[in-house]
Scaffold this motif. Structure first.
Motif, mmCIF file in Angstrom:
data_model
loop_
_atom_site.group_PDB
_atom_site.id
_atom_site.type_symbol
_atom_site.label_atom_id
_atom_site.label_comp_id
_atom_site.label_asym_id
_atom_site.label_seq_id
_atom_site.Cartn_x
_atom_site.Cartn_y
_atom_site.Cartn_z
ATOM 1 N N PHE A 194 7.709 9.703 -2.237
ATOM 2 C CA PHE A 194 8.286 9.155 -1.011
ATOM 3 C C PHE A 194 8.472 7.635 -1.039
ATOM 4 O O PHE A 194 9.340 7.109 -0.340
ATOM 5 N N TRP B 289 3.666 13.037 -2.489
ATOM 6 C CA TRP B 289 2.891 11.784 -2.475
ATOM 7 C C TRP B 289 3.458 10.777 -3.469
ATOM 8 O O TRP B 289 3.565 9.589 -3.199
ATOM 9 N N ILE C 199 0.833 -1.210 0.000
ATOM 10 C CA ILE C 199 0.000 0.000 0.000
ATOM 11 C C ILE C 199 0.869 1.262 0.000
ATOM 12 O O ILE C 199 0.625 2.200 -0.756
ATOM 13 N N PHE C 200 1.909 1.250 0.845
ATOM 14 C CA PHE C 200 2.761 2.444 0.944
ATOM 15 C C PHE C 200 3.512 2.700 -0.356
ATOM 16 O O PHE C 200 3.855 3.836 -0.665
ATOM 17 N N VAL C 201 3.804 1.655 -1.114
ATOM 18 C CA VAL C 201 4.562 1.843 -2.346
ATOM 19 C C VAL C 201 3.656 2.244 -3.507
ATOM 20 O O VAL C 201 4.108 2.803 -4.494
ATOM 21 N N SER C 202 2.338 1.990 -3.340
ATOM 22 C CA SER C 202 1.437 2.107 -4.489
ATOM 23 C C SER C 202 1.521 3.437 -5.265
ATOM 24 O O SER C 202 1.481 3.397 -6.489
ATOM 25 N N PRO C 203 1.672 4.622 -4.632
ATOM 26 C CA PRO C 203 1.677 5.848 -5.442
ATOM 27 C C PRO C 203 2.780 5.842 -6.492
ATOM 28 O O PRO C 203 2.643 6.435 -7.561
ATOM 29 N N TRP C 204 3.844 5.140 -6.195
ATOM 30 C CA TRP C 204 5.029 5.144 -7.026
ATOM 31 C C TRP C 204 4.804 4.372 -8.325
ATOM 32 O O TRP C 204 5.540 4.547 -9.284
ATOM 33 N N THR C 205 3.790 3.506 -8.359
ATOM 34 C CA THR C 205 3.629 2.649 -9.522
ATOM 35 C C THR C 205 2.803 3.314 -10.622
ATOM 36 O O THR C 205 2.655 2.735 -11.688
ATOM 37 N N PHE C 206 2.278 4.501 -10.377
ATOM 38 C CA PHE C 206 1.420 5.122 -11.388
ATOM 39 C C PHE C 206 2.210 6.083 -12.279
ATOM 40 O O PHE C 206 3.066 6.811 -11.789
ATOM 41 N N PRO C 207 1.900 6.091 -13.585
ATOM 42 C CA PRO C 207 2.561 7.052 -14.471
ATOM 43 C C PRO C 207 2.257 8.474 -14.027
ATOM 44 O O PRO C 207 1.137 8.763 -13.590
#
Lengths: 301, 279
Positions: A178, A175, A114-122
């Protein structure tokens, strides 16, 4: 015989070059030549739009000093970079420490994802999603209205107010960025031998002592690397600002990269745009040398 | 007893903090998905509806039945796959050369590879734009494939080199003593052992190509050659009224990353430690 031996030695010695050759040729054509070209462009005016571009020496470089928008873009870029990097570190470290505590393993794996999820979006998709969130009648103002902080009849203009736009963009960038810190620091935290903390407890150290004398020193290398790389990436940031505000309103959220782009592809002033991009490059190179030095020191130890 | 109770309280506080952070971090993504599953009239309501009144898949249907959007997806998959394919081949050759042959110039080349990544795309886009126009491949697949390769090559080479460095040379030396040629050794020993590293690098190249925005909007113009990210950025300016469709497009445009993230997280983590940070 000797000649053949000699040739075999040559093949052994230079055989590696055949492996490197395709990459080398591609790099020269697609990378080195364009860079030489853009350095050349920075000394000309009227490149690409006039039949005979004029050589103007350093004149494009001198224009920077009188350009108020440049100074604003530089200031914005410094604020954007400094605040983003600092917040990335604080949040990434905080969440890393939180998840490195003794907790259930499945729980940890789930929340790590969950914490890593923002990083996976273009980035372009992140920008669009946050445009909707920041919309004057969007969910952000809606929730603030619901708890009574904002009146939806007089919504906060997150992206079209001169004083807020840059900060709204910084929030999105924080967001988005991080998770890299979080992942890397969590891995480093889990590599610290627990005996160190136990020994410190026996010696009567409290959590604050342990943090400053065990945790931070152990993470120093990773933190340095992250800060240096992140500064380079953030200083040249383009996507979010380009999609969400276009540098506006006015020039209030203009960054170096978006200003360079605007000069090139809206004003068709490629010479000046190259100069602005060269300034970003200058910053990146200075930080890169620092990075190379620290990573070499890290390799040695 | 006291310390036991403290422990329970500490655990509780940790779990609570994790939960609150997770809700804050995940809420934008949740909102994106939630809006993509509702009717457009339900997007702006006061107070906001966290969940749609009833699930509505019309936005997805609209995206998936529109040939323009389908073309965006095709373009993104096609370009990312081509770039990854070429990058992996060229980069593994170079990385093998760097890893197995020791030259004095090697250190300088490595420094070059690291520095190459430091060049801002906004600098490179200026000559790329001019070249693609002068050489007549502006607004084609070539414009994006070639420039993406040049941007991704240094990184992939570095990543693969650090992977090859972990494969012990003694294995190859043993095979060579047994009479294998250099190419046979590569095919039978080095390649099978480096599959995880190659997958990690390929995943990274693919994702970076998929995410790229600046070059995609600058070097293409017709919708036939637009990628998903460029399309999303473009549509924001065009029609922002159909927010449910925009969000459906966003969800679909993030799918490859989510799939990689869910099923190949191991490789992504490997990629991190191999390439980006250690250099």
């Amino acid at each position: 015989m000797r000649i053949i031996e000699g040739m075999r030695d040559q093949v052994k010695r230079y055989g590696g070059l055949f492996f490197i050759l395709p990459a080398f040729i591609l790099s020269v054509i697609l990378f080195i030549y364009p860079i030489i070209k853009v350095i050349q462009i920075s000394f000309f005016q009227g490149v690409f739009i006039e039949a005979l571009p004029r050589f103007v020496g350093l004149q494009n470089y001198f224009r920077v000093g009188q350009d108020k928008v440049f100074l604003l873009a530089l200031r914005n870029t410094c604020v954007f970079t400094f605040v983003s990097v600092f917040a990335h570190l604080v949040i990434g470290l905080g969440l890393g420490i939180l998840l490195s505590q003794k907790i259930n393993l499945t729980f940890r794996a789930f929340f790590r994802a969950i914490f890593v999820s923002p990083w996976t979006f273009p980035t372009a998709i992140v920008a669009t999603t946050w445009l909707l969130i920041y919309h004057p009648f969007g969910v952000f103002n809606g929730l603030l209205d619901y708890v009574g902080l904002v009146k939806i009849q007089a919504p906060i203009e997150w992206l079209s107010s001169k004083s807020l736009a840059l900060w709204s963009l910084i929030i999105v960038n924080v967001w988005r960025g991080f998770p890299l810190y979080f992942l890397m620091l969590l891995a480093s935290l889990q590599a610290i031998p627990p005996q160190l903390y136990e020994a410190a407890s026996i010696d009567g150290a409290n959590s604050v002592n342990k943090f400053f004398h065990i945790t931070l020193p152990a993470l120093k290398g990773t933190i340095m690397t992250l800060i240096l790389l992140d500064s380079i990436w953030t200083f040249r940031h383009f996507d979010l600002v380009s999609i969400m505000t276009g540098g506006g309103p006015g020039y209030s959220s203009q960054l170096m990269a978006t200003y360079s782009y605007e000069n090139a592809f809206q004003k068709l002033d490629f010479g000046y745009a190259s100069v602005l991009a060269m300034i970003i490059l200058g910053f990146s190179l200075i930080v890169s040398f620092k990075y190379l030095r620290t990573s070499r020191i890290a390799d040695r130890s | 007893m006291q310390s036991n109770r403290d422990k329970v309280i500490k655990q509780f506080v940790i779990y609570l903090l994790v939960l609150i952070s997770a809700i804050i971090i995940f809420s934008p993504i949740f909102w994106m998905i939630s809006v993509s599953l509702r009717r457009n009239v339900e997007v702006f309501t006061a107070p906001p509806r966290i969940l749609p009144n009833n699930l509505y898949f019309g936005a997805y249907a609209a995206i998936l039945s529109n040939k323009i959007y389908l073309r965006y997806f095709f373009n993104s998959y096609f370009i990312s796959a081509s770039v990854t394919f070429v990058c992996i081949i060229v980069a593994s050759l170079a990385a093998y050369g760097f890893s197995r042959y020791k030259y004095k110039a090697n250190n300088y080349l490595l420094v070059f590879l690291i520095l190459a990544q430091m060049f801002p795309p906004v600098l490179l886009v200026i000559p790329y734009f001019m070249f693609t126009i002068q050489l007549n491949f502006y607004d084609t697949y070539w414009a994006l494939i070639l420039t993406y390769i040049s941007v991704l090559l240094p990184f992939s080479t570095l990543m693969l080199k650090s992977y090859f460095d972990t494969i012990p040379r003694s294995l190859e030396e043993a095979a060579m003593i047994d009479g294998c040629s250099r190419l046979q050794t590569i095919r039978m020993i080095v390649f099978p052992l480096s599959v995880p590293g190659i997958i990690a690098t390929a995943v990274y190249s693919f994702l970076q190509a998929w995410n790229e925005y600046l070059l995609a909007v600058t070097l293409t113009e017709r919708w036939e050659y637009r990628t998903v990210t460029a399309g999303v950025g473009f549509l924001v300016g065009e029609f922002t009224s159909e927010w449910n469709q925009m969000m459906a497009l966003s969800v679909l445009g993030s799918l490859p990353l989510l799939i990689v993230f869910l099923f190949a997280q191991k490789y992504m983590m490997k990629g991190l430690t191999l390439g980006s940070v250690k250099g």
